[in-house]
Design a protein around this motif. Structure first.
Motif, PDB file in Angstrom:
ATOM      1  N   SER A   1      52.680  75.254  15.675  1.00  0.00           N
ATOM      2  CA  SER A   1      53.099  74.742  16.989  1.00  0.00           C
ATOM      3  C   SER A   1      52.555  73.338  17.220  1.00  0.00           C
ATOM      4  O   SER A   1      53.246  72.481  17.788  1.00  0.00           O
ATOM      5  N   GLY A   2      51.319  73.094  16.787  1.00  0.00           N
ATOM      6  CA  GLY A   2      50.719  71.771  16.959  1.00  0.00           C
ATOM      7  C   GLY A   2      51.472  70.693  16.202  1.00  0.00           C
ATOM      8  O   GLY A   2      51.735  69.604  16.731  1.00  0.00           O
ATOM      9  N   VAL A   3      51.821  70.989  14.961  1.00  0.00           N
ATOM     10  CA  VAL A   3      52.584  70.012  14.162  1.00  0.00           C
ATOM     11  C   VAL A   3      53.958  69.782  14.778  1.00  0.00           C
ATOM     12  O   VAL A   3      54.445  68.639  14.837  1.00  0.00           O
ATOM     13  N   ALA A   4      54.594  70.857  15.260  1.00  0.00           N
ATOM     14  CA  ALA A   4      55.897  70.715  15.907  1.00  0.00           C
ATOM     15  C   ALA A   4      55.802  69.856  17.157  1.00  0.00           C
ATOM     16  O   ALA A   4      56.676  69.007  17.416  1.00  0.00           O
ATOM     17  N   TRP A   5      54.740  70.054  17.936  1.00  0.00           N
ATOM     18  CA  TRP A   5      54.560  69.261  19.158  1.00  0.00           C
ATOM     19  C   TRP A   5      54.370  67.788  18.818  1.00  0.00           C
ATOM     20  O   TRP A   5      54.940  66.906  19.489  1.00  0.00           O
ATOM     21  N   ILE A   6      53.589  67.495  17.768  1.00  0.00           N
ATOM     22  CA  ILE A   6      53.395  66.102  17.334  1.00  0.00           C
ATOM     23  C   ILE A   6      54.730  65.480  16.941  1.00  0.00           C
ATOM     24  O   ILE A   6      55.049  64.335  17.321  1.00  0.00           O
ATOM     25  N   ALA A   7      55.527  66.227  16.172  1.00  0.00           N
ATOM     26  CA  ALA A   7      56.828  65.708  15.727  1.00  0.00           C
ATOM     27  C   ALA A   7      57.743  65.427  16.909  1.00  0.00           C
ATOM     28  O   ALA A   7      58.420  64.388  16.959  1.00  0.00           O
ATOM     29  N   MET A   8      57.775  66.347  17.891  1.00  0.00           N
ATOM     30  CA  MET A   8      58.642  66.164  19.058  1.00  0.00           C
ATOM     31  C   MET A   8      58.180  64.984  19.909  1.00  0.00           C
ATOM     32  O   MET A   8      58.995  64.203  20.410  1.00  0.00           O
ATOM     33  N   GLN A   9      56.871  64.862  20.084  1.00  0.00           N
ATOM     34  CA  GLN A   9      56.333  63.781  20.921  1.00  0.00           C
ATOM     35  C   GLN A   9      56.579  62.407  20.314  1.00  0.00           C
ATOM     36  O   GLN A   9      56.929  61.456  21.017  1.00  0.00           O
ATOM     37  N   LEU A  10      56.380  62.304  19.001  1.00  0.00           N
ATOM     38  CA  LEU A  10      56.428  60.985  18.359  1.00  0.00           C
ATOM     39  C   LEU A  10      57.827  60.567  17.919  1.00  0.00           C
ATOM     40  O   LEU A  10      58.147  59.374  17.917  1.00  0.00           O
ATOM     41  N   PHE A  11      58.665  61.552  17.536  1.00  0.00           N
ATOM     42  CA  PHE A  11      59.915  61.191  16.880  1.00  0.00           C
ATOM     43  C   PHE A  11      61.158  61.751  17.556  1.00  0.00           C
ATOM     44  O   PHE A  11      62.246  61.732  16.979  1.00  0.00           O
ATOM     45  N   SER A  12      61.016  62.273  18.783  1.00  0.00           N
ATOM     46  CA  SER A  12      62.177  62.826  19.475  1.00  0.00           C
ATOM     47  C   SER A  12      62.119  62.436  20.952  1.00  0.00           C
ATOM     48  O   SER A  12      61.033  62.300  21.529  1.00  0.00           O
ATOM     49  N   ALA A  13      63.302  62.300  21.571  1.00  0.00           N
ATOM     50  CA  ALA A  13      63.341  61.953  22.992  1.00  0.00           C
ATOM     51  C   ALA A  13      63.224  63.185  23.881  1.00  0.00           C
ATOM     52  O   ALA A  13      62.977  63.073  25.086  1.00  0.00           O
ATOM     53  N   ARG A  14      63.398  64.395  23.334  1.00  0.00           N
ATOM     54  CA  ARG A  14      63.338  65.607  24.158  1.00  0.00           C
ATOM     55  C   ARG A  14      61.888  65.937  24.508  1.00  0.00           C
ATOM     56  O   ARG A  14      61.006  65.866  23.634  1.00  0.00           O
ATOM     57  N   PRO A  15      61.605  66.334  25.745  1.00  0.00           N
ATOM     58  CA  PRO A  15      60.240  66.713  26.126  1.00  0.00           C
ATOM     59  C   PRO A  15      59.731  67.879  25.277  1.00  0.00           C
ATOM     60  O   PRO A  15      60.390  68.918  25.169  1.00  0.00           O
ATOM     61  N   ALA A  16      58.556  67.720  24.672  1.00  0.00           N
ATOM     62  CA  ALA A  16      58.028  68.726  23.755  1.00  0.00           C
ATOM     63  C   ALA A  16      57.708  70.035  24.472  1.00  0.00           C
ATOM     64  O   ALA A  16      57.951  71.119  23.935  1.00  0.00           O
TER      65      ALA A  16
ATOM     66  N   GLY B   1      63.019  76.740   7.583  1.00  0.00           N
ATOM     67  CA  GLY B   1      63.777  75.745   8.334  1.00  0.00           C
ATOM     68  C   GLY B   1      64.162  74.547   7.494  1.00  0.00           C
ATOM     69  O   GLY B   1      65.203  73.914   7.726  1.00  0.00           O
ATOM     70  N   VAL B   2      63.340  74.213   6.500  1.00  0.00           N
ATOM     71  CA  VAL B   2      63.610  73.067   5.635  1.00  0.00           C
ATOM     72  C   VAL B   2      64.401  73.469   4.402  1.00  0.00           C
ATOM     73  O   VAL B   2      65.300  72.746   3.963  1.00  0.00           O
ATOM     74  N   ILE B   3      64.088  74.642   3.853  1.00  0.00           N
ATOM     75  CA  ILE B   3      64.688  75.053   2.578  1.00  0.00           C
ATOM     76  C   ILE B   3      66.117  75.569   2.736  1.00  0.00           C
ATOM     77  O   ILE B   3      66.981  75.318   1.890  1.00  0.00           O
ATOM     78  N   MET B   4      66.411  76.311   3.833  1.00  0.00           N
ATOM     79  CA  MET B   4      67.713  76.976   3.942  1.00  0.00           C
ATOM     80  C   MET B   4      68.903  76.018   3.902  1.00  0.00           C
ATOM     81  O   MET B   4      69.923  76.346   3.272  1.00  0.00           O
ATOM     82  N   PRO B   5      68.856  74.831   4.556  1.00  0.00           N
ATOM     83  CA  PRO B   5      70.006  73.921   4.402  1.00  0.00           C
ATOM     84  C   PRO B   5      70.270  73.537   2.945  1.00  0.00           C
ATOM     85  O   PRO B   5      71.424  73.426   2.523  1.00  0.00           O
TER      86      PRO B   5
ATOM     87  N   SER C   1      61.845  71.353  15.902  1.00  0.00           N
ATOM     88  CA  SER C   1      61.428  69.949  15.872  1.00  0.00           C
ATOM     89  C   SER C   1      61.903  69.263  14.594  1.00  0.00           C
ATOM     90  O   SER C   1      62.301  68.092  14.620  1.00  0.00           O
ATOM     91  N   MET C   2      61.886  70.000  13.464  1.00  0.00           N
ATOM     92  CA  MET C   2      62.385  69.428  12.214  1.00  0.00           C
ATOM     93  C   MET C   2      63.880  69.110  12.337  1.00  0.00           C
ATOM     94  O   MET C   2      64.356  68.097  11.815  1.00  0.00           O
ATOM     95  N   GLY C   3      64.600  69.994  13.037  1.00  0.00           N
ATOM     96  CA  GLY C   3      66.020  69.743  13.246  1.00  0.00           C
ATOM     97  C   GLY C   3      66.261  68.494  14.087  1.00  0.00           C
ATOM     98  O   GLY C   3      67.179  67.717  13.812  1.00  0.00           O
ATOM     99  N   TYR C   4      65.440  68.286  15.122  1.00  0.00           N
ATOM    100  CA  TYR C   4      65.597  67.126  15.989  1.00  0.00           C
ATOM    101  C   TYR C   4      65.341  65.814  15.247  1.00  0.00           C
ATOM    102  O   TYR C   4      66.010  64.806  15.493  1.00  0.00           O
ATOM    103  N   ILE C   5      64.355  65.816  14.361  1.00  0.00           N
ATOM    104  CA  ILE C   5      64.072  64.557  13.654  1.00  0.00           C
ATOM    105  C   ILE C   5      64.863  64.450  12.341  1.00  0.00           C
ATOM    106  O   ILE C   5      64.779  63.422  11.657  1.00  0.00           O
TER     107      ILE C   5
ATOM    108  N   LEU D   1      64.748  66.128   9.391  1.00  0.00           N
ATOM    109  CA  LEU D   1      64.133  66.268   8.070  1.00  0.00           C
ATOM    110  C   LEU D   1      64.875  67.236   7.147  1.00  0.00           C
ATOM    111  O   LEU D   1      65.087  66.921   5.973  1.00  0.00           O
ATOM    112  N   PRO D   2      65.273  68.431   7.632  1.00  0.00           N
ATOM    113  CA  PRO D   2      65.973  69.338   6.715  1.00  0.00           C
ATOM    114  C   PRO D   2      67.250  68.731   6.138  1.00  0.00           C
ATOM    115  O   PRO D   2      67.523  68.866   4.949  1.00  0.00           O
ATOM    116  N   ARG D   3      68.018  68.075   7.005  1.00  0.00           N
ATOM    117  CA  ARG D   3      69.266  67.466   6.534  1.00  0.00           C
ATOM    118  C   ARG D   3      68.982  66.371   5.519  1.00  0.00           C
ATOM    119  O   ARG D   3      69.639  66.286   4.472  1.00  0.00           O
ATOM    120  N   HIS D   4      67.974  65.523   5.807  1.00  0.00           N
ATOM    121  CA  HIS D   4      67.644  64.437   4.880  1.00  0.00           C
ATOM    122  C   HIS D   4      67.102  64.974   3.562  1.00  0.00           C
ATOM    123  O   HIS D   4      67.407  64.440   2.483  1.00  0.00           O
TER     124      HIS D   4
END
Length: 433
Positions: A29-44, A348-352, A298-302, A304-307
């Protein structure tokens, strides 16, 4: 920041948080919150609340605490005490004799507990002292137990199958059915190796016990029959379509309570112990699942899985090369994390990538579980190795060497699953038909 820098930052943040002693679910959850705060416009905070609530309120997930509770109830019956006595008469004619009780006992208890460590510990408490007393070598006894203990992950109902089904959006009922043939085949491979070892080392196998009549064998095994019938009823209800996985789990709990009451082991103390034991284990897993769901969002918002999927696509890997790469990746990951954490952290990263490669998610789920089994007996953080070390006080290197042939059989199992995917897909197709 480019994708590589973002990935490196998030991985570093995860290891720093984990190294500080924070629970895995909170670390995710902590890593997800960091990703949302730094790299996404949606409120974490808003994203975290909605995601965790949606995960926790999933009806599919209800099967998980029920199966855990069923295992806790049966764990407190006389199952482990009766199992060796019930199985031993049937193993006397096989090469290797009572060593097979490790494999068959683990296969039966795996369908009760759904946990690799619990299977290994419970059967070990029962079989190791008896095998040592009768003169069976420590190496093959420990190796077969460590290997067969991993069947707790593969033979349904399995906790990690439910976790994979929820995180990868795959039918849990079909996963349960898909695990039957691979679990049975792996158990047969283990027993086959024990038989070959016994034929090659006849002087190291103690003589067989006095012969028993068929009636005497059934009399010794009578206490196992209700457990086997309960497991058959739970899986049969799922296989025939009479019940969903959640409904079958509820049936299993009721059946376990009835068996416990019949044996005279059900009282207020044992009921509360089973209930609290199941609650504690489920809360731990639910926290990990909630953190993983938020991390996946959060990975979906930034992106990463698609990239990552796009990057792997540019490598031009064949499905076989991708499976080899993922096998090595998960074995490396297994040196640091337990099986459930490995699954929820990476899906979340591997399935795509798996979808892009055209790999069946049902087959991939069984493949992942076999690879996680391999990680359970891989030094330095093989959970089954540590369980046996704590029970026997033997050096972990000796236990790891003893387990090596069974590790090799799991590698063979991965190869067989790739060459013959019908081992996984045939039974689920019959259910769907």
């Amino acid at each position: 920041m480019n994708d590589i820098a973002v990935t490196a930052l998030l991985i570093a943040a995860l290891f720093v948080i984990l190294a500080s002693g924070v629970w895995i679910g909170l670390a995710l959850s902590g890593v997800a919150w960091i990703a949302m705060q730094l790299f996404s416009a949606r409120p974490a905070g808003d994203a975290m609340a909605v995601t965790i609530w949606g995960t926790a309120s999933s009806w599919t997930l209800t099967a998980l605490p029920l199966f855990i509770w069923m295992g806790e109830i049966l764990f407190r019956t006389r199952l482990s005490e009766d199992m060796f006595r019930g199985l031993a008469p049937w193993m006397q004619r096989l090469p290797g004799r009572l060593l097979h009780t490790n494999v068959v006992g683990c296969a039966i208890f795996a369908a009760v507990s759904g946990s690799s460590a619990a299977t290994c510990a419970t059967i070990g408490k029962m079989s190791l002292p008896e095998l040592a007393r009768r003169g069976y070598p420590d190496g093959i006894a420990l190796g077969s137990l460590a290997g067969a203990g991993t069947l707790g992950l593969l033979i349904p109902p399995s906790i990690i199958m439910i976790v994979y089904g929820v995180t990868a959006d795959v039918s849990i009922a079909r996963l349960f059915i898909a695990g039957v043939l691979p679990g049975t085949l792996l158990a047969l491979l283990f027993s086959g190796y024990i038989a070959l070892w016994a034929l090659g080392n006849p002087k190291r196998v103690p003589p067989r016990d006095a012969p028993m009549t068929l009636r005497q064998k059934f009399a010794e095994s009578r206490n196992l029959i209700p457990i086997v019938l309960l497991i058959g009823a739970v899986l049969g209800a799922i296989y025939t379509g009479l019940a969903t996985a959640t409904e079958a789990a509820a049936l299993g709990v009721v059946g376990a309570l009835v068996l416990s009451a019949t044996q005279g082991t059900l009282n207020r103390h044992s009921f509360m112990q089973a209930l609290m034991g199941g609650t504690r284990l489920y809360c731990m897993i639910a926290l990990i699942l909630a953190g993983a769901a938020f991390l996946t969002l959060s990975m979906g918002y930034i992106g990463l899985p698609r990239h990552l999927a796009e990057w792997i696509a540019t490598l031009g890997l064949t499905p076989f090369q991708l499976i080899i790469a993922l096998t090595m990746f998960y074995m490396l990951l297994g040196c640091f994390l337990d099986g459930i954490s490995m699954v929820v952290l990476t899906m979340g990263v591997i399935m795509p990538t798996v979808h892009a490669a055209g790999i069946d998610p049902l087959w991939f789920g069984i493949f992942i579980i076999v690879v996680v089994e391999m990680a359970q007996v891989t030094p330095p953080i093989g959970f089954n190795l540590f369980v046996l070390q704590g029970m026997t006080r033997r050096h972990i290197g000796f236990i790891a060497r003893s387990t090596l042939p069974f590790f090799g059989l799991m590698v063979l199992m991965v190869v067989l699953l790739y060459l013959f995917p019908e081992i996984v897909t045939w039974l689920p197709r019959q259910m769907r038909g």
